[in-house]
Design a protein around this motif. Sequence first.
Motif, PDB file in Angstrom:
ATOM      1  N   SER A  56      31.455 -26.197  24.173  1.00  0.00           N
ATOM      2  CA  SER A  56      30.108 -26.968  23.777  1.00  0.00           C
ATOM      3  C   SER A  56      29.099 -25.918  23.848  1.00  0.00           C
ATOM      4  CB  SER A  56      29.912 -27.930  24.742  1.00  0.00           C
ATOM      5  OG  SER A  56      30.729 -29.139  24.774  1.00  0.00           O
ATOM      6  N   ARG A  57      29.042 -24.872  25.072  1.00  0.00           N
ATOM      7  CA  ARG A  57      28.084 -24.040  25.167  1.00  0.00           C
ATOM      8  C   ARG A  57      28.047 -23.074  23.924  1.00  0.00           C
ATOM      9  NH1 ARG A  57      23.373 -22.935  27.287  1.00  0.00           N
ATOM     10  NH2 ARG A  57      23.104 -20.648  27.753  1.00  0.00           N
ATOM     11  N   SER A  58      29.131 -22.570  23.363  1.00  0.00           N
ATOM     12  CA  SER A  58      29.382 -21.655  22.126  1.00  0.00           C
ATOM     13  C   SER A  58      28.643 -22.574  21.024  1.00  0.00           C
ATOM     14  CB  SER A  58      30.787 -21.560  22.109  1.00  0.00           C
ATOM     15  OG  SER A  58      31.039 -20.687  20.846  1.00  0.00           O
ATOM     16  N   VAL A 114      21.521 -20.353  13.979  1.00  0.00           N
ATOM     17  CA  VAL A 114      21.470 -20.500  12.544  1.00  0.00           C
ATOM     18  C   VAL A 114      20.363 -21.259  12.333  1.00  0.00           C
ATOM     19  CG1 VAL A 114      22.549 -22.044  10.722  1.00  0.00           C
ATOM     20  CG2 VAL A 114      24.000 -20.844  12.302  1.00  0.00           C
ATOM     21  N   GLN A 115      19.705 -22.039  13.196  1.00  0.00           N
ATOM     22  CA  GLN A 115      18.378 -22.757  13.110  1.00  0.00           C
ATOM     23  C   GLN A 115      17.276 -21.995  13.144  1.00  0.00           C
ATOM     24  OE1 GLN A 115      18.554 -25.639  16.367  1.00  0.00           O
ATOM     25  NE2 GLN A 115      19.738 -27.218  15.038  1.00  0.00           N
ATOM     26  N   VAL A 156      27.159 -27.830  14.099  1.00  0.00           N
ATOM     27  CA  VAL A 156      28.285 -26.767  14.280  1.00  0.00           C
ATOM     28  C   VAL A 156      29.448 -27.400  15.175  1.00  0.00           C
ATOM     29  CG1 VAL A 156      28.817 -24.262  15.490  1.00  0.00           C
ATOM     30  CG2 VAL A 156      26.570 -24.865  14.116  1.00  0.00           C
ATOM     31  N   SER A 157      30.695 -27.048  14.577  1.00  0.00           N
ATOM     32  CA  SER A 157      31.885 -27.340  15.325  1.00  0.00           C
ATOM     33  C   SER A 157      32.750 -26.163  15.673  1.00  0.00           C
ATOM     34  CB  SER A 157      32.797 -28.400  14.600  1.00  0.00           C
ATOM     35  OG  SER A 157      33.090 -27.845  13.442  1.00  0.00           O
TER      36      SER A 157
END
Length: 204
Positions: free
Chosen positions: A148-150, A158-159, A174-175
């Motif tokens: 989750s942190r990654s 990206v934002q 993102v996944s």
Amino acid sequence: MNESGPVDAAVEPPCSCKLGRNLAAYGLEDLHATIRERRADGDSLRDLERFVNRSLLDGAIREAGADVIGDVDGIYDALTGDDVSAGKRTEVRERLEHAGVDVGAVEAAFVSYQTVRSHLRECLDVETARESRLSVDDARGTIEWARSRSEGIVERTVQRLAAAEEVAAGDVDVSHVVRIDCSDCGASYPVDRFVDRGGCDCGD
């Protein structure tokens, strides 16, 4: 040791303890994962105290854009070492101040090993007793936290690129899929499947 330090109200830290606030203040939020990993790899609380404080000092130097002669480890030792003369410590402090580093602020941000222990227990949910063993449930929690942190780091990056018009992107999601590949048996599994089945085919 002073347990108060600088807080940047514009930064939302992942936790409200001194260590979390000050990592956020110096733009070092990614170190939460590193602290967890280093503890898992055997770092003592004293080791982590030095790692965190040295990182805070490095962050303060970089934030000031300072061109300081000497490595960060040596500078940290000069500021905190018991065997350092008062003259040497004053010399290093003056050199940092002249380069634009707020030495008083970063020294106030330094943490004790007790603060590191509290952060591990209360913020990262890491057991600090050396005799404790890692359970499968604990491992799942650590893996999910890291994943989750990654994902969060990649998504925010990206934002920021999109906001700077360096890339074209809409509302991104993102996944991050983590796989375990064993070079001995050739098996490959998503990490959740690997843990649930008790490992790879090497145990068969």
